[in-house]
Design a protein around this motif. Structure first.
Motif: not given
Ligand SMILES: NC(=O)c1ccc[n+]([C@@H]2O[C@H](COP(=O)([O-])OP(=O)(O)OC[C@H]3O[C@@H](n4cnc5c(N)ncnc54)[C@H](OP(=O)(O)O)[C@@H]3O)[C@@H](O)[C@H]2O)c1
Length: 344
Positions: A13-14, A33, A107, A133, A288
């Motif tokens: 997402l981010i 992925r 985060n 997001v 987390e």
């Molecule tokens: N989403 C929000 O609204 C938001 C807002 C502010 C802050 N954040 C923070 O931003 C960070 C990321 O969040 P997100 O929501 O973007 O998470 P997410 O959607 O799960 O994105 C992370 C991606 O990275 C992949 N990944 C993990 N290890 C990998 C590797 N070795 N090689 C390739 N890809 C890999 C994950 O795959 P798998 O699922 O297979 O592991 C996932 O698809 C978190 O700390 C979150 O707390 C999120």
């Protein structure tokens, strides 16, 4: 000299949202992925609640399932969750050149410190995503659903060229705010994220949770503990929301009728929206929690401030992570949660 490249390490997402913005003005590679790489290669639209939108499509060469064997002169936007950070840092260690900059976008607390441990000699900056997001599969949209800027650490000695390269993340969809007080911003964002665990535990949409005074009282108690820790450390929390950080617990404790009137902006949420921690629990993923409520309790202990509610909530979420019944459990109301947490 060659131009800086941008690499998104962990395109979800981010990563997709930041990369889509950076890709409007610079070249970006995505490590991720297959599901996310497919979405980015097919083309996505980035949107916000104010009606702004922009399209982005990655080329096939920009979508990689593994890190390249050498990464040089690049800004690496580290966008995996905290739970996947150690593995990503281990993979980066042998391929990253000293002229790279790593921006940790997680985060909670601890990501930048962990990156500095794994990547000594590499400049690490902390970035904080102030908005939410989500992915809309039918519209192929990465939707920014709340207000919030991208806060980026501003070291004293950042070369003008790097300031310019990092500013590729500035866009009408996401304002860039350079911060000298990034640690305080991280704590202020963490204060807001403390509610994610309660949303995961009560198993209700975020809006329903906020309309339940018992839930709000628990969230307020979690915030009180964080505010005690930051006060003990003389950290002045910046204002990330309309209500200043220190008044948020009082607003949350208001009776329902007054809360609905005074905090109506907090309730402008899609009625079915849930926290990402709830989604992680439902999918059987490790959450987390250690970097959010768990980190408050840990840092509190280091400062001699007891944080029993954050500690209990951490234990509760961890027990749900390993429960076989998590996906079929019933919703919980705020008063039952208060009882479970001995918060009467
Ligand atoms: N989403 C929000 O609204 C938001 C807002 C502010 C802050 N954040 C923070 O931003 C960070 C990321 O969040 P997100 O929501 O973007 O998470 P997410 O959607 O799960 O994105 C992370 C991606 O990275 C992949 N990944 C993990 N290890 C990998 C590797 N070795 N090689 C390739 N890809 C890999 C994950 O795959 P798998 O699922 O297979 O592991 C996932 O698809 C978190 O700390 C979150 O707390 C999120």
């Amino acid at each position: 000299m060659a131009q800086y490249q941008h690499v998104i390490a962990g395109s979800g997402l981010i990563g997709g949202f930041l990369g889509g913005i950076i890709g409007q003005s610079a070249r970006v590679s995505f490590i991720g992925r297959p599901n996310w790489l497919g979405r980015l290669a097919e083309g996505v639209t980035l949107t916000d609640y104010a009606g702004n939108e922009t399209a982005y499509k990655a080329s096939a060469e920009e979508c990689l399932s593994e890190l390249p064997t050498k990464i040089e002169r690049s800004i690496i936007w580290l966008t995996v969750k905290n739970t996947a950070l150690e593995e990503m840092l281990t993979r980066l260690q042998p391929v990253i050149a000293p002229d790279c900059i790593v921006v940790c976008c997680q985060n909670g607390l601890g990501a930048a410190a962990l990156a500095r441990k794994y990547l000594p000699g590499i400049r690490i900056l902390q970035g904080i995503v102030g908005c939410n997001v989500v992915w809309n599969e039918s519209l192929k949209q990465l939707q920014k659903t709340t207000e919030g800027e991208f806060y980026l650490e501003q070291p004293e000695d950042l070369a003008p060229e790097l300031t310019k390269v990092l500013s590729a993340v500035q866009h009408k969809l996401l304002m860039l705010s350079w911060r000298k007080d990034i640690e305080a911003v991280a704590w202020a964002k963490l204060q807001l994220n403390l509610a994610n665990s309660i949303n995961a535990i009560v198993n209700q949409p975020v809006r329903t949770m906020l309309l339940d005074r018992g839930c709000r009282q628990v969230i307020a108690a979690l915030m009180d503990e964080l505010l005690a820790v930051t006060a003990a450390r003389h950290i002045r929390l910046p204002k990330l929301t309309r209500v200043p950080a220190r008044y948020l617990p009082a607003v949350l404790r208001l009776p329902d009728w007054l809360f609905k009137r005074l905090a109506s902006a907090m309730l402008h949420i899609e009625p079915t929206a849930r926290s990402s921690m709830w989604w992680d629990l439902q999918a059987g993923r490790v959450t987390e929690i250690d970097y959010l409520n768990g980190a408050v309790a840990e840092q509190g202990a280091l400062s001699g401030i007891a944080c029993p509610i954050n500690k209990s909530v951490t234990v509760l979420v961890k027990s749900l992570e390993t429960s076989a019944l998590v996906a079929t459990r019933r919703p919980l109301d705020g008063n039952s949660l208060k009882f479970q947490l001995h918060l009467e």
